[in-house]
Design an enzyme around this catalytic site. Structure first.
Site, PDB file in Angstrom:
ATOM      1  N   CYS A  71      17.790  41.650  50.676  1.00 21.24           N
ATOM      2  CA  CYS A  71      17.306  42.887  50.069  1.00 21.24           C
ATOM      3  C   CYS A  71      17.619  42.974  48.582  1.00 21.24           C
ATOM      4  CB  CYS A  71      17.939  44.084  50.772  1.00 21.24           C
ATOM      5  SG  CYS A  71      17.782  44.037  52.565  1.00 21.24           S
TER       6      CYS A  71
ATOM      7  N   HIS B  56      36.032  33.023  32.746  1.00 24.01           N
ATOM      8  CA  HIS B  56      35.895  34.448  33.066  1.00 24.01           C
ATOM      9  C   HIS B  56      36.311  34.762  34.495  1.00 24.01           C
ATOM     10  CE1 HIS B  56      32.098  33.141  34.917  1.00 24.01           C
ATOM     11  NE2 HIS B  56      32.128  34.261  35.588  1.00 24.01           N
TER      12      HIS B  56
ATOM     13  N   GLN C  80      36.084  29.585  41.655  1.00 18.83           N
ATOM     14  CA  GLN C  80      36.571  30.729  42.411  1.00 18.83           C
ATOM     15  C   GLN C  80      38.029  30.590  42.828  1.00 18.83           C
ATOM     16  OE1 GLN C  80      36.079  34.178  42.880  1.00 18.83           O
ATOM     17  NE2 GLN C  80      33.983  33.483  43.240  1.00 18.83           N
TER      18      GLN C  80
END
Length: 327
Positions: A188, A64, A45
């Protein structure tokens, strides 16, 4: 604390992928060196924004992440570090990997990293300003929001916040319909319906979690548009879920009703917290509400709600969560 006598390898992200907080790699590397433990750094990152300081032993990254070709990984092994591959190998690449390498993709990965690093300093400063605006404005525009991650020691392009009384997946769909592609670390949106282990470790709200990543070149106007549509989308999701609006600490609650039980068994995030918020005003100050919930996210969200609302979290026994009203 992780460096025990039997520790064979320590692993650390140079910056957390979910909330953007930059980790003290150099200090950890020194602690590992003193303990004689090699340190593997996941720099996927952060590598596009600059080098990773410190005497780490191994470093990994993915092309990527900085706009290079997908499927190309990077492994750097510091000189003097003993390294032996665990998988099948042959005589190529000094016995480190099997088969033929994808040289065009490898060259493209290196070229793309060189290109983004050439512009990283200026672009990081520009994106950091935009992220600062999101961090500051979202809590002003949307009630009951918690911005997570270190406000200073962070990547320039990431910001994560959690919205109380919101289903993260529903909010992500609403943002997608408004042409914003964001992600979530909330319970969720995971296949296991469990909160993000990162948010759990931080002890912050997991429901309604939104992770915004600004790619290079993001226009200021797009950030302004995001801030303009977010409040209405959050309000719409809350309305559909029947979430409370405004303060609910009612006066004149019956003194003979010091305790209530909320049965939220079988209901998923954020319903248990919404049901708790609806009834907390029905007990007097000092009274308690017991929430029955078998939702994994409740372990994180009920204590977080208590901290946000100034109530006392009394702990959990099985599926029962005790909350004492303090205000």
């Amino acid at each position: 604390a992780a460096l025990r006598a039997d520790t064979a390898l320590a692993c650390l992200q140079s910056a957390n992928h979910e909330v953007g907080t930059v980790q003290p790699v150099a200090a950890v590397a020194e602690a590992c060196r003193a303990a004689g433990v090699p340190l593997l750094v996941d720099a996927a990152q952060s590598l596009a924004w600059g080098p990773v300081d410190g005497a780490w032993s191994l470093l990994t990254a993915s092309a990527h992440k900085w706009g290079g070709p997908a499927g190309v990984g990077l492994l750097a092994v510091r000189k003097g570090v003993r390294f032996a591959p665990q998988g099948p190998v042959d005589e190529r690449e000094s016995g480190r990997v099997p088969g033929f390498e994808n040289l065009p993709a490898i060259v493209a990965a290196a070229a793309s990293l060189r290109a983004v690093r050439a512009e990283a300093e200026d672009e990081a400063a520009r994106l950091r300003t935009l992220v600062d605006r999101i961090r500051a404005r979202v809590p002003e525009l949307v009630p009951d929001v918690e911005v997570v991650g270190d406000p200073v020691l962070r990547l320039p392009h990431l910001v994560t916040f959690s919205c109380l009384y919101v289903d993260g997946e529903t909010l992500l769909h609403a943002l997608d319909e408004a042409d914003f592609s964001v992600s979530s670390g909330s319970s969720c949106t995971s296949g296991t319906l469990t909160p993000s282990h990162v948010l759990r470790a931080m002890g912050v709200l997991s429901e309604g979690n939104v992770r915004v990543s600004l790619p290079s070149g993001t226009a200021e106007a797009e950030v302004d548009r995001f801030l303009s549509v977010l409040p209405g989308l959050v309000a719409g999701v809350r309305e559909r879920l029947g979430a409370p609006v405004g303060p609910l600490a009612r006066t004149g609650a019956a003194a003979d009703a010091p305790s209530l039980v909320v049965d939220a068994l079988g209901k998923l995030c954020p319903i248990p917290v919404i049901e708790l918020a609806k009834v907390i005003g029905d007990v007097p100050v000092g009274g308690t509400v017991t929430v029955l919930s078998d939702d994994e996210a409740a372990r994180l969200d009920i204590p977080a709600w208590c901290e946000m609302r100034g109530h006392e979290y009394g702990g959990r026994q099985g599926t029962a969560y005790l909350v004492r009203r303090l205000v």
